[in-house]
Design an enzyme around this catalytic site. Structure first.
Site, PDB file in Angstrom:
ATOM      1  N   CYS A  17      45.494  -3.248 124.859  1.00 48.78           N
ATOM      2  CA  CYS A  17      45.966  -2.595 123.623  1.00 48.78           C
ATOM      3  C   CYS A  17      44.875  -1.694 123.031  1.00 48.78           C
ATOM      4  O   CYS A  17      45.167  -0.641 122.485  1.00 48.78           O
ATOM      5  CB  CYS A  17      46.311  -3.616 122.547  1.00 48.78           C
ATOM      6  SG  CYS A  17      47.131  -5.086 123.112  1.00 48.78           S
ATOM      7  N   ASP A  18      43.624  -2.143 123.105  1.00 51.26           N
ATOM      8  CA  ASP A  18      42.579  -1.505 122.302  1.00 51.26           C
ATOM      9  C   ASP A  18      41.551  -0.677 123.085  1.00 51.26           C
ATOM     10  O   ASP A  18      40.698  -0.031 122.473  1.00 51.26           O
ATOM     11  CB  ASP A  18      41.807  -2.593 121.513  1.00 51.26           C
ATOM     12  CG  ASP A  18      42.735  -3.324 120.541  1.00 51.26           C
ATOM     13  OD1 ASP A  18      43.743  -2.713 120.138  1.00 51.26           O
ATOM     14  OD2 ASP A  18      42.453  -4.487 120.220  1.00 51.26           O
TER      15      ASP A  18
ATOM     16  N   CYS B  75      42.726  -8.182 123.140  1.00 53.57           N
ATOM     17  CA  CYS B  75      43.658  -7.436 123.992  1.00 53.57           C
ATOM     18  C   CYS B  75      43.058  -6.094 124.397  1.00 53.57           C
ATOM     19  O   CYS B  75      43.232  -5.085 123.705  1.00 53.57           O
ATOM     20  CB  CYS B  75      44.988  -7.234 123.269  1.00 53.57           C
ATOM     21  SG  CYS B  75      46.187  -6.347 124.266  1.00 53.57           S
TER      22      CYS B  75
END
Ligand code: NAP
Length: 360
Positions: A164-165, A161
């Site tokens: 997200c990261d 992801c």
């Protein structure tokens, strides 16, 4: 044991849209949202192609609005994850308990045989819900590559992801694996933070939409490794190197390289979340749930068995009467937020009609 008229399993665009329609039809639907409330769009940045938002909308904001709209009309949201189902007779039974040996994310990824063993265990307990009809909208999860080092460094340089990261990779040198829209989106998200973003793709052209490809191909921070496969992820406590193999287009010769890397983002597609329906309804070899309008030979055959006055009755119905499916868990072809939402709408309309015709 709680009784429900319409249970919607999943809370992505398909589940929420089904919730909006079923709630407006006064069917009092319950949406089992699972652990990842909002589905895959919660992990995306800007959604530019959902009609009605000319300047794009953030994925999580879009999902929050859909949830709010469903709840506004009376849909009930349950944060539970459905762990087992029994569609053999009506009313159907649903379980939410999970044995301590497995977590919900693990359950989603279990092989069908392993799930069957677990299902038997769960079903020894009394069911939690009795339901008249079900709309399955469980979506899909990212596919893993299964190369050495992938599991070891997951969360320590390996991610599924980017949205997200990405922020953890400021000024780093990262690799994105894949050539579809997810890979393009991840690459662009990473360019906002990373020093260099390398795309490793197994062929010599991308399958992503033109507009996304162009943005990636023209980005000064992006380098592409065509005809290349990631074969190993290496490091000590975190990722520091990867091994890739590149095929020469003219000679077919393979060249292996070990490259410095701070991060690896896997973006090689998604697998439908259908394991918990094993042995209850028909699922194809790739995990897609079969409905009367599935875009496959099996779907055509199923549809033909359900023709009534020249049209297919309840097109979103699965092989079990009263169980319907919508979104990425059935969609072998389009897999867009807007198509998932449309399929959720269709399933809710089919449920409404089916309940009218099948219940006193
Ligand atoms: P996808 O379109 O299936 O692309 C997967 C990519 O990974 C392909 O390039 C594929 O290579 C590669 N791949 C698959 N297995 C691999 C393996 N074992 N080793 C190396 N490479 C592998 O999946 P996606 O990108 O997740 O997109 C899924 C759907 O969602 C698509 O319909 C897409 O349009 C949609 N989507 C849309 C947006 C958007 O509109 N903003 C964003 C994300 C996704 P090949 O090309 O060689 O098969």
């Amino acid at each position: 044991m709680k009784k429900i008229k319409v249970a919607i399993i999943g809370s992505g665009p398909a589940g929420y849209t089904a919730g909006i329609y079923a709630a407006r039809a006064k069917l009092k639907p319950t949406i089992f949202a699972g652990e990842e409330i909002g589905g895959q769009l919660m992990f995306t940045t800007e959604v530019e192609n959902f009609p009605g938002f000319p300047k794009a909308i953030r994925g999580p904001v879009l999902m929050d609005r859909m949830r709010e709209q469903a709840e506004h009309f009376g849909a009930e949201l349950e944060p539970h994850f459905i762990t087992a189902v029994d569609f053999s007779h009506q009313p159907f039974r649903l379980w939410t308990q999970l044995p301590s040996s497995v977590s919900a994310p693990e359950l989603i990824r279990l092989k069908q045989t392993d799930y069957s063993v677990l299902a038997k265990q769960i079903k020894q307990q009394p069911a939690d819900y009795l339901v008249d009809s079900v709309i399955i909208a469980t979506g899909a999860v990212p596919i893993r590559l299964h190369v050495p080092g992938e599991d070891k460094f997951m969360g320590r340089g390996v991610s599924v992801c980017a949205v997200c990261d990405a922020a953890f990779f400021k000024d780093k040198n990262v690799y994105v694996i894949g050539g579809g829209d997810s890979a393009m989106e991840d690459t662009l998200a990473l360019t906002k933070f990373a020093r260099q973003v390398n795309v490793v793709h197994r062929r010599a052209n991308f399958r992503a939409s033109k507009i996304m490809c162009e943005r990636v191909l023209h980005h000064p921070k992006v380098k592409i490794f065509w005809n290349s496969q990631l074969t190993e992820i290496m490091g000590e406590t975190v990722v520091n190197k990867i091994r890739i193999v590149t095929k020469d287009e003219k000679t077919d010769q393979l060249k292996e390289r070990v490259l410095d890397a701070d991060g690896v983002f896997l973006a090689i597609g998604h697998r439908p979340v259908s394991g918990i329906f094993t042995n209850e309804i028909q699922i194809d070899d790739h995990g897609y749930i079969l409905t009367r309008k599935s875009l496959s030979a099996a779907g055509l055959q199923l549809g033909l068995t359900a023709v009534d006055k020249g049209v297919i009755a309840y097109p979103s119905m699965t092989t079990s009467a009263g169980v319907f499916a919508a979104g990425d868990v059935v969609d072998v072809r389009y897999k867009q937020a807007i198509t998932a939402a449309a399929q959720g709408c269709e399933a809710a309309l089919d449920v409404e009609r089916w309940l009218e015709n099948n219940q006193s």
